[in-house]
Every structure is written in structure tokens, then in C-alpha cells.
Design an enzyme around this catalytic site. Structure first.
Site, PDB file in Angstrom:
ATOM      1  N   HIS A   1      -7.421  -0.751   5.545  1.00 38.10           N
ATOM      2  CA  HIS A   1      -6.393   0.168   6.060  1.00 38.10           C
ATOM      3  C   HIS A   1      -6.214   1.304   5.050  1.00 38.10           C
ATOM      4  CE1 HIS A   1      -2.727   1.441   8.114  1.00 38.10           C
ATOM      5  NE2 HIS A   1      -2.052   1.320   6.993  1.00 38.10           N
TER       6      HIS A   1
ATOM      7  N   ASP B   1      -0.123  -3.834   6.306  1.00 39.57           N
ATOM      8  CA  ASP B   1      -0.783  -3.311   7.505  1.00 39.57           C
ATOM      9  C   ASP B   1      -2.240  -3.754   7.596  1.00 39.57           C
ATOM     10  OD1 ASP B   1       1.578  -2.035   8.074  1.00 39.57           O
ATOM     11  OD2 ASP B   1       0.822   0.002   7.746  1.00 39.57           O
TER      12      ASP B   1
ATOM     13  N   ASP C   1       5.902   4.773   5.140  1.00 39.94           N
ATOM     14  CA  ASP C   1       6.748   3.819   5.862  1.00 39.94           C
ATOM     15  C   ASP C   1       6.840   2.471   5.128  1.00 39.94           C
ATOM     16  OD1 ASP C   1       3.971   3.522   6.771  1.00 39.94           O
ATOM     17  OD2 ASP C   1       4.722   2.108   8.255  1.00 39.94           O
ATOM     18  N   HIS C   2       6.142   2.362   3.998  1.00 34.39           N
ATOM     19  CA  HIS C   2       6.203   1.141   3.180  1.00 34.39           C
ATOM     20  C   HIS C   2       6.792   1.406   1.794  1.00 34.39           C
ATOM     21  CE1 HIS C   2       3.522  -1.164   5.994  1.00 34.39           C
ATOM     22  NE2 HIS C   2       3.358   0.078   6.393  1.00 34.39           N
TER      23      HIS C   2
ATOM     24  N   HIS D   1       1.438   3.983   1.930  1.00 33.88           N
ATOM     25  CA  HIS D   1       1.991   4.752   3.046  1.00 33.88           C
ATOM     26  C   HIS D   1       3.519   4.858   2.977  1.00 33.88           C
ATOM     27  CE1 HIS D   1      -1.844   4.145   5.666  1.00 33.88           C
ATOM     28  NE2 HIS D   1      -1.942   5.197   4.864  1.00 33.88           N
TER      29      HIS D   1
ATOM     30  N   HIS E   1       0.846  -1.191   0.000  1.00 32.53           N
ATOM     31  CA  HIS E   1       0.000   0.000   0.000  1.00 32.53           C
ATOM     32  C   HIS E   1       0.882   1.242   0.000  1.00 32.53           C
ATOM     33  CE1 HIS E   1       0.771  -0.469   4.309  1.00 32.53           C
ATOM     34  NE2 HIS E   1       0.255   0.730   4.563  1.00 32.53           N
TER      35      HIS E   1
ATOM     36  N   HIS F   1       4.613  -4.657  10.856  1.00 33.81           N
ATOM     37  CA  HIS F   1       4.947  -3.965  12.113  1.00 33.81           C
ATOM     38  C   HIS F   1       5.036  -4.941  13.282  1.00 33.81           C
ATOM     39  CE1 HIS F   1       4.423   0.299  10.829  1.00 33.81           C
ATOM     40  NE2 HIS F   1       3.561  -0.214   9.970  1.00 33.81           N
TER      41      HIS F   1
HETATM   42 FE    FE Z   1       2.748   0.856   8.191  1.00 31.98          FE
HETATM   43 ZN    ZN Z   2       0.101   1.694   6.532  1.00 30.77          ZN
END
Ligand code: FE
Ligand code: ZN
Length: 248
Positions: A109, A126, A56-57, A54, A52, A164
Site C-alpha cells: 500500500h 491499510d 488519514d492515519h 497517509h 504508514h 477502514h
Molecule cells: Fe487509510
Molecule cells: Zn493508507
């Protein structure tokens, strides 16, 4: 084939799948740990898989994606650098390391979130966490409930690679949400010992998640009693749990 977690930020794992020579990285939010692992193990990066959009990915994609490197990601999200947009039911075949994966659309998410399933493993970003699930940033409770239902229906021995390390906090919530679950209590002790030893609690597996994760247990009497939703539809129990966890 080896799958190693590369810790990043405060609690992310970037999963590196390799055969000793070639590697695929999942959700590289940061290029630094990936570049160091590739150099340290003498590996060549052959593809990037994204679940996805985001940061942090995806934050490391630009730095890692040299020209010609395949970058797989959800067709329903706009992610810079994706060369192979994917939708539900699509298949991903990678030669080295040898991977045959099936794409499962898991909105909730984010609107376009996808998971990759194959070779006995699930890469789920996530969506499903060990003991919990992702927040509803873009999708609805009904979408996430359906998405988790599809993942829970995978073979019980499927190894689950989440993005995570939220496990201990999730299992703390699980204890509040479902006070009576001895199997979960025992599992929580094992996870606590792993964390005390500085080790990840991942991968987990689908059978374990069906047994301990309250978000997959909306039909549990103990969960329903806690929420005072004895006769509500499962999706309403799920929505109640997710809203409570947001405040927990
Ligand atoms: Fe994340
Ligand atoms: Zn995420």
C-alpha cells in the site's frame, strides 16, 4: 484490556487500546475523536502506534503527542513526530496498557507500511482489510502479495484490526471474483446484519479472512476460473484481482 473503534472521517477506525486507565491509539488520523474518547473514559494516552504515512492515519499526531509521548512508526517513511522508528522484526513493549508487539514489514500500500502483531491481535492499517486489501499506491503487486502471505500465515484465531470499514464493498467484489464460496456468502450476510445494526464488522480474524478474502485465495479454482488464469503463478492471480478491484 479493551480495544474500541473510534469512527473517523467517512470510514476510518482509529483503534483505542486501553486497560481502564492508560491508552494507546493506533493511526490517529484525527485528534478530535481520540481526545473525546480519552476524556469520556478517563484515560491517559501513553503511546501512539502508526502503520504508514497517509494523512488519514497520522493527521492527529501533532495535536496528541505532548512532549515525551512515544510515537512508534515505520523507519522507512518520513512521518513528523515519530520518536521510535521501527523495522521488520523489531519489538514494541509498552507497560500500560501492557502490550508486547512484533513489527512485520508489509510493503505494498505504501513502501514502508508496517503491521503490529502480538497478544493475539494484528493491527494492520491499510494492508489487509476485511474481505479485501489496500490499494497499491507505492509498492508492487509482488510486494503486497508477499506481505499478505505473511499476515495470512499468522495463527487463525488472531483478531484483525483494520483501519477502514470497507467490508460490504469488499465482499461484493469477492462475490464477483469467486462466485462459488458458500462460507463467504454466509459471512457476507452476517456482516450486512452488523452494518444494518450500525455496528462495525471488525475485528475479523485470520481464519475467516483465509476463507472469505479473495486476495488470500489466489489458489482458489473459482478465482482462477473467473480471471481465466488457471495455471498462472499465485502472484499473477493477485495482480489480476487487484487491478480489477481498482476498476470495480
Ligand atoms: Fe487509510
Ligand atoms: Zn493508507
Amino acid at each position: 484490556m479493551e480495544i474500541i473503534p473510534l469512527p473517523a472521517f467517512s470510514d476510518n477506525y482509529l483503534w483505542l487500546i486501553h486497560d481502564g486507565r492508560h491508552a494507546v491509539v493506533v493511526d490517529p488520523g484525527d485528534d478530535g475523536p481520540v481526545a473525546r474518547a480519552l476524556a469520556g473514559h478517563g484515560l491517559e494516552l501513553t503511546a501512539i502506534l502508526l502503520t504508514h504515512h497517509h494523512a488519514d492515519h497520522t493527521g492527529g499526531v501533532a495535536a496528541l503527542a505532548r512532549a515525551g509521548l512515544p510515537v512508534y512508526g515505520p523507519a522507512a517513511e518520513h512521518i513528523a513526530g515519530v520518536t521510535h522508528p521501527l523495522a521488520d522484526g523489531d519489538r514494541v513493549a509498552i507497560d500500560a496498557p501492557s502490550l508486547a508487539l512484533q513489527v512485520i514489514a508489509v510493503p505494498g500500500h505504501t513502501r514502508g507500511h508496517i503491521a503490529y502483531f502480538g497478544d493475539g491481535m494484528l493491527l494492520c492499517g491499510d494492508t489487509l482489510f476485511n474481505g479485501g486489501c489496500g490499494r497499491l499506491f507505492e509498492g508492487t503487486a509482488a510486494q503486497m502479495h508477499a506481505s499478505l502471505g505473511r499476515l495470512a500465515a499468522l495463527p487463525g484465531d488472531t483478531r484483525v484490526y483494520c483501519a477502514h470499514e470497507y467490508t460490504l464493498a469488499n465482499l461484493e467484489f469477492a462475490r464477483a471474483a469467486e462466485p462459488h464460496n458458500p462460507e463467504r456468502d454466509a459471512y457476507r450476510e452476517r456482516c450486512r446484519a452488523l452494518r444494518d445494526a450500525g455496528r462495525p464488522t471488525l475485528p475479523t480474524d485470520i481464519a475467516t479472512q483465509r476463507a472469505v478474502n479473495p486476495f488470500l485465495r489466489c489458489d482458489s479454482r473459482s478465482v482462477r476460473d473467473t480471471l481465466a488464469l488457471a495455471d498462472a503463478p499465485d502472484v499473477q492471480v493477485f495482480a489480476g484481482l487487484r487491478a480489477w478491484k481498482d476498476r470495480f
